[in-house]
Scaffold this motif. Structure first.
Motif, PDB file in Angstrom:
ATOM      1  N   ALA A 154      67.054  79.751  44.904  1.00  0.00           N
ATOM      2  CA  ALA A 154      66.553  79.457  43.566  1.00  0.00           C
ATOM      3  C   ALA A 154      66.896  78.041  43.120  1.00  0.00           C
ATOM      4  O   ALA A 154      66.184  77.458  42.295  1.00  0.00           O
ATOM      5  N   ALA A 155      67.957  77.472  43.656  1.00  0.00           N
ATOM      6  CA  ALA A 155      68.368  76.124  43.261  1.00  0.00           C
ATOM      7  C   ALA A 155      67.731  75.045  44.113  1.00  0.00           C
ATOM      8  O   ALA A 155      68.025  73.858  43.934  1.00  0.00           O
TER       9      ALA A 155
ATOM     10  N   ALA B 262      65.001  91.204  48.472  1.00  0.00           N
ATOM     11  CA  ALA B 262      66.268  91.868  48.160  1.00  0.00           C
ATOM     12  C   ALA B 262      66.749  91.497  46.755  1.00  0.00           C
ATOM     13  O   ALA B 262      67.938  91.310  46.518  1.00  0.00           O
ATOM     14  N   GLY B 263      65.793  91.344  45.853  1.00  0.00           N
ATOM     15  CA  GLY B 263      66.137  91.039  44.479  1.00  0.00           C
ATOM     16  C   GLY B 263      66.477  89.594  44.223  1.00  0.00           C
ATOM     17  O   GLY B 263      66.821  89.242  43.089  1.00  0.00           O
ATOM     18  N   GLN B 264      66.386  88.747  45.243  1.00  0.00           N
ATOM     19  CA  GLN B 264      66.732  87.333  45.080  1.00  0.00           C
ATOM     20  C   GLN B 264      65.479  86.485  45.248  1.00  0.00           C
ATOM     21  O   GLN B 264      64.674  86.720  46.149  1.00  0.00           O
TER      22      GLN B 264
END
Length: 910
Positions: A270-271, A340-342
């Motif tokens: 995400a970063a 996986a939720g990420q």
């Protein structure tokens, strides 16, 4: 043992179930125990009373009955037994010997006394429990039927039994708890055994499988579940091993793809930090995965923001940065997803350095090709002009020489020159037309036109060649085909000219028929099918595919025999497709061909002028030995509302004429062919004039070119027409023939109409810088009975127009000082809105767009050099009317424009 283990999930529920079952059993036993005791007591009382009743019935001695009762009362749970009988009632036998022989009413205990009294007096059985003492009391009537019982009066008695319920309850409770204890021990033993079996057969194998999975999850690729037999657990372990193999193979394939794909694939968190880096990315950027992973994606693409991946275009071009700092063009595809939720961002990177180089090379090649095309177009334009300029002189002078007095050999030589010039012009036109089509510069000129006129024009052009070969050339437009339409009349005429010319070329005998039929129609448009049929050599089926190819004919020998470039049909196909139609051929070798094409033509807002009213209802007879010609004339006359009939020869025609005259409805008109067997047209006309009953019929003669001279006396026919006859010309000629047959006083009453424009003198200005072309144009005008003023460039033309008013200006385009386009614009500006002089471009420029440029400059019409006499006369008739030609003229009657220099005072130019 954790609460989530399988052991806990199995054992604890078993214990809970056991406890629940025990508690439920105890509760149920407690609830049903009293009922069970009552049932047992009642059963015990019934046994005792049955035994006493039986003793009463079988015992003769009262003492024996007493002993029997005492023996029964000696049991632990029996408290009291008494037999009451006799009159008055007394105790006959009892477990209490003191009560024997006592009266029933004198018993010392109230309970016993009441029980005996209830049984004796009411004769009802009774049973009740004393809760305090847990004693059960039973009384029942007793019938004393024993005849042998001594010392008793025969009467009914009663039996009283009292039983101790506590003793019975203690015995049943002890037996019940003994059973429950045995059952509990059995359940515990079975549960322990079940647990041992569960642990051995299920829990331990599952623990082994779980351990193997834990090792595989930790990265041990060699970890597999052990072989556990063929039961369900063993099958599960084998299935898991197969799944592990499939997953390993899939991972291997995916890894192989990622390692060998040409595009770089990078995943980001995400970063925007790099999480994976495939070998292609390493080759593109030069960073090893160990150094790239954990770095920001801006290390590779400076302007890529992974946090905004969802807003990126599917593919975009950016600038990549290699490890050495060099920059290069990069194609980037970004997609965001959740695993996986990420959040995960996948970036696909492609080095497009080579593609950009190829695109630059293609762009350079395209620019070069455009330059070559431009140069080619300029070359073709220059060559067209340079070729057409001398060709104009050749055509014009040849036509003029053929109009003079020549010997047979000289006329033959000039005819050869004329034919060779026409062939050369055809080749030039084909090449130029094809170059326009190939360059995509051919545009349609859509406007309203008369379909009959276009078809007639095409027929007239090829009539001399057809007549020279003795061919019948005819055309027919079916009555339902609209005449007034919108389209490109010039291109339609070009296709018709091509197909008719091919038919004439490849047909040695017979006929050529052109038909226009309606394929489909609508409110706003109609699809018209044109068909050109001949009786020529035909086309083999295996060679028809070559017909519409470029520079090809069916047989190479045909090029040598018939000539031609092989471009005509290819150009026709392109033109038809450009106009939204299709083209094809039907043929049989040795029996002729039919070339057809369809066009989508819009209906014109202005309808075609209707047929003359004077022809409606007029009776006409068509005489022609050719069936096709009879059919065509029959259709044309039918559309005019005439009453027509046909005959195949003169004898048949005479019979029809006489029959009609006798019936009082004679034929007003007779249209006959000249060349017919046995009785030709002239002989038929003389026979009609010789018959007084037929002498009023008006005769019209049809003949092929070159055969009108054999028609005999010209007074026989009111009108003489040359085949093929234009539809409009035929109707006009019939009207004229009917008018000529009227008395002069009737003709004088007719409306005179507008005078022909050609009857008056017309003033023409010829603007041409080339001396040869000037001389040719003047001679062509002289042959048409006209003269012209001359200007050698645009400036002289402006001076001439300012000094005099002209009816027509023939303007060359390419001239020095002021060319034709600029001179036209200046003339239009000079005229303003006061007048409009027709200006016709007469130029050798014949490439794509030349006609359009001339019309856009303000000109009214266009004719390309070399100028042919027939086309030139048609143009003059269009703008000036049709003046009578002055044949046999020998000197030029041209006049100089005011203040214009002499034609030979200036060198020829373009």
């Amino acid at each position: 043992m954790t609460g989530s283990s399988l052991r806990a999930k199995v054992v604890l529920p078993l214990i809970a179930v056991g406890v629940a079952v025990g508690a439920g059993g105890a509760w149920y036993t407690q609830r049903t125990f009293a009922t069970l005791v009552a049932q047992q007591v009642r059963h015990r009382a019934e046994l005792l009373m049955n035994a006493v009743t039986y003793a009463v019935e079988i015992t003769a001695d009262p003492a024996e009955l007493v002993r029997t009762v005492n023996s029964l009362g000696g049991e632990r749970d029996v408290l009291f037994i008494a037999v009451v009988a006799d009159r008055p009632p007394r105790v006959v036998a009892s477990t209490r010997n003191a009560w024997i022989n006592l009266p029933a009413s004198g018993l010392p205990e109230d309970g016993a006394r009441n029980d005996v009294s209830e049984a004796v007096e009411r004769r009802l059985p009774r049973a009740y429990l004393e809760p305090a003492s847990m004693q059960w009391h039973f009384t029942t009537p007793l019938r004393m039927s024993n005849l042998y019982l001594n010392n008793l009066q025969r009467s009914d008695g009663a039996l009283v039994v009292t039983i101790d319920g506590r003793s019975m309850q203690r015995d049943l409770s002890r037996a019940l708890w003994d059973s429950l204890g045995a059952l509990g021990v059995t359940v515990l033993l079975v549960g322990a055994l079940a647990y041992l079996l569960l642990r051995r057969l299920v829990l331990r194998p599952l623990a082994l499988v779980r351990a193997a999975m834990d090792r595989r999850a930790a990265g041990d690729a060699a970890a597999y579940a052990p072989a556990l037999g063929t039961d369900e657990i063993g099958t599960l372990a084998a299935t898991l091993n197969a799944m592990l193999d499939a997953v390993a193979a899939s991972e291997t394939r995916i890894r192989a793809v990622l390692d060998n794909v040409a595009d770089g694939i990078v995943t980001l968190d995400a970063a925007g930090v790099i999480e994976s880096f495939n070998p292609a990315a390493e080759r593109i950027f030069g960073w090893p995965p160990t150094e790239a992973i954990g770095q920001s994606v801006r290390l590779l693409v400076a302007d890529l923001d992974a946090a905004d991946a969802g807003s990126h275009a599917p593919r975009s071009e950016r600038v990549g940065v290699r490890r050495d700092g060099s920059r290069f063009p990069l194609e980037v595809a970004v997609s965001a997803m959740t695993l996986a939720g990420q959040p995960v961002t996948i970036v696909i990177l492609r080095d497009v350095t080579d593609r950009k180089a190829v695109e630059r090379a293609l762009q350079e090649a395209r620019d070069a090709a455009l330059d070559q095309a431009r140069l080619k177009s300029e070359f073709l334009a220059n060559m067209s002009h340079e070729i057409r300029t001398p060709m104009n002189g050749i055509f014009g002078m040849t036509d003029l020489l053929l109009e003079t007095s020549l010997g047979p050999e000289q006329r033959d030589f000039l005819g050869t020159v004329r034919r060779c010039s026409e062939n050369l012009l055809t080749v030039i036109n084909d090449i130029l037309d094809f170059s326009k089509i190939e360059a995509g510069k051919l545009e349609l000129d859509v406007r309203e036109f008369n379909l009959s006129a276009v078809l007639d024009d095409a027929m007239v052009v090829h009539a001399p060649r057809a007549a020279a070969k003795g061919l019948e050339l005819a055309s027919l437009i079916h009555a339902d085909v609209p005449r007034a339409v919108q389209g490109d009349a010039g291109r339609l005429g070009q296709v018709l000219l091509n197909l008719i010319g091919n038919a004439v070329k490849f047909t040695e005998r017979g006929e050529i028929v052109v038909r226009a039929t309606l394929a489909r129609q609508g409110d706003q448009e109609a699809i018209v099918r044109f068909a050109v049929s001949d009786t020529g050599i035909g086309i083999p089926a295996d060679k028809r595919h070559r017909l519409f190819g470029i520079f090809s004919q069916v047989d190479g020998s045909m090029t040598r025999r018939y000539g031609g470039t092989g471009l005509g049909l290819a150009i026709s196909k392109r033109l038809v497709e450009l106009m939204g139609g299709e083209i094809g051929v039907e043929s049989e070798e040795g029996r002729g061909s039919t070339f057809w094409f369809t066009l989508r033509l819009a209906r014109a807002a202005r309808p075609v002028r209707p047929a003359p009213e004077v022809l409606r209802g007029v009776r006409v007879l068509v005489v022609d030995d050719n069936e096709t010609n009879r059919t065509i004339l029959d259709q044309q006359l039918r559309t005019c509302g005439m009453r027509q009939a046909t005959a195949a020869d003169g004898e048949h025609a005479l019979g029809l004429l006489r029959d009609a005259a006798c019936a009082g409805d004679p034929y007003r008109l007779v249209v006959c062919d000249m060349q017919m067997p046995r009785m030709d047209g002239a002989a038929l006309a003389r026979a009609i004039r010789a018959d007084p009953s037929l002498d009023e019929a008006v005769l019209v003669l049809l003949s092929s070119l070159g055969h009108l001279g054999g028609a005999g006396d010209k007074s026989l026919f009111a009108v003489r027409l040359t085949k093929p006859v234009r539809e409009a010309q035929l109707l006009e000629s019939l009207v004229r023939a009917l008018g000529a047959a009227r008395p002069k006083r009737q003709q004088a009453s007719l409306a005179p109409g507008k005078p022909r424009r050609g009857a008056a003198r017309r003033r023409i200005l010829l603007v041409e810088d080339d001396a040869d072309n000037r001389l040719t144009a003047l001679r062509l005008l002289e042959a048409a009975g006209l003269t012209a003023d001359v200007a050698t460039d645009g400036r002289e033309a402006l001076t001439a127009v300012g000094a005099a008013a002209y009816d027509l200006i023939l303007m060359d385009v390419q001239m020095p000082n002021l060319d034709g386009l600029e001179a036209t614009a200046a003339i239009r500006a000079q005229e303003g809105g006061s007048r409009h002089t027709p200006i016709v471009a007469m130029t050798a420029a014949a490439l794509a767009g030349d006609r359009e440029r001339c019309l856009a400059a303000g000109m009214d019409d266009y004719i390309a050099k070399p100028i042919q006499m027939a086309a030139f006369h048609l143009l003059l008739a269009k703008w000036l009317g049709a003046p009578p030609a002055r044949k046999g003229a020998r000197r030029s009657t041209s006049r100089r424009a005011p203040d214009a220099p002499r034609p030979d005072a200036k060198p020829p130019g373009r």
